[in-house]
Design an enzyme around this catalytic site. Structure first.
Site, PDB file in Angstrom:
ATOM      1  N   CYS A  13       1.462 -11.731 -45.798  1.00  0.00           N
ATOM      2  CA  CYS A  13       0.228 -12.136 -46.620  1.00  0.00           C
ATOM      3  C   CYS A  13      -0.977 -11.559 -45.815  1.00  0.00           C
ATOM      4  CB  CYS A  13       0.037 -13.548 -47.093  1.00  0.00           C
ATOM      5  SG  CYS A  13      -0.982 -13.957 -48.116  1.00  0.00           S
ATOM      6  N   GLU A  40       8.643 -16.682 -45.707  1.00  0.00           N
ATOM      7  CA  GLU A  40       9.202 -17.812 -45.335  1.00  0.00           C
ATOM      8  C   GLU A  40       9.196 -19.145 -45.758  1.00  0.00           C
ATOM      9  OE1 GLU A  40       6.347 -16.724 -45.340  1.00  0.00           O
ATOM     10  OE2 GLU A  40       4.617 -18.195 -45.231  1.00  0.00           O
ATOM     11  N   HIS A  82       5.030 -14.527 -49.289  1.00  0.00           N
ATOM     12  CA  HIS A  82       5.462 -15.562 -48.261  1.00  0.00           C
ATOM     13  C   HIS A  82       6.865 -15.450 -48.191  1.00  0.00           C
ATOM     14  CE1 HIS A  82       1.554 -16.970 -46.699  1.00  0.00           C
ATOM     15  NE2 HIS A  82       1.050 -16.619 -47.768  1.00  0.00           N
TER      16      HIS A  82
END
Ligand code: MN
Length: 240
Positions: A111, A217, A215
């Site tokens: 990001c 993660e 994102h």
């Protein structure tokens, strides 16, 4: 004991109240690194003189999400809808990016981290997508960040991302109001949103340098492809 690679994660500055002010990293980052077999090491915003010392401890770096980037670093004045930025963070991360690159350390920009890579290499940003990009799709989702929101089209040609996911289209989450305007010349675009926004790019001269606008993660827990992305990154960090 098997040596696990140490992954430096850059951090944000937050102030909750008079007593709580300092380092912030969303827990999904360290959870995803631990799950993929790495050791997360959170790097506080520090003077650039600390960069070589931090780097000597790390086998790879994740540039995390967070604040906007101070537009002075791409030679623009701040526009009306720019968000909070923290100039010292940008300074440190630009230095960290260049030194990590010169040491051929694997880099994952997420990001803001992807945007930081672009700015460090001379690219520019859209300061606020909703007010500056006509006909754009929504890039700031109102549903939980662990859920996918829009599709991205992935290029097949010589592409680290395609090699990992083996798909020309995937669904990703989206939590950004800024985006890539002009991609730096040393970056190569590898994924696009339906409105044409560049959602991922690689640095071709390095073996594992990838920036993604979403994102991973926060998806990795439920999305095997994003789990593979972290595994590929950690594997590359082990090979140092
Ligand atoms: Mn997006």
């Amino acid at each position: 004991m098997l040596k696990k690679p140490v992954i430096g994660i850059t951090s944000s500055y937050v102030k909750h109240n008079h007593y709580m002010e300092g380092v912030y990293v969303h827990h999904d980052y360290h959870r995803a690194i631990i799950e993929a077999g790495g050791i997360p090491l959170i790097l506080p915003i520090s003077p650039s003189s600390m960069v070589p010392h931090y780097l000597s401890l790390c086998d790879g770096i994740i540039f995390s999400g967070g604040e906007d980037i101070d537009p002075q670093f791409y030679q623009e004045a701040p526009q009306q809808n720019i968000g909070f930025f923290y100039t010292e963070r940008d300074q440190m991360e630009i230095e960290l990016f260049h030194q990590a690159l010169s040491q051929n350390k694997p880099i994952l920009g997420i990001c803001r981290g992807f945007q930081l890579m672009n700015v460090a290499l001379g690219g520019t940003l859209i300061q606020d997508i909703p007010s500056q990009k006509k006909h754009s799709i929504a890039h700031f989702q109102s549903i939980p960040r662990s859920k996918p929101f829009h599709s991205v089209r992935i290029e097949k040609q010589h592409n680290l991302l395609f090699d990992i996911v083996q798909k020309e289209s995937i669904f990703v989450n989206s939590l950004h109001h800024q985006g890539i305007e002009r991609l730096a010349k040393d970056l190569y675009p590898v994924a696009y949103a339906p409105d044409g926004l560049i959602e991922a790019a690689i640095y071709e001269k390095a073996s594992w340098v990838l920036g993604v606008q979403w994102h991973p993660e926060s998806l990795a827990n439920n999305d095997p492809l994003m789990k593979l992305l972290f595994q590929s990154f950690i594997k590359q960090c082990k090979q140092k």
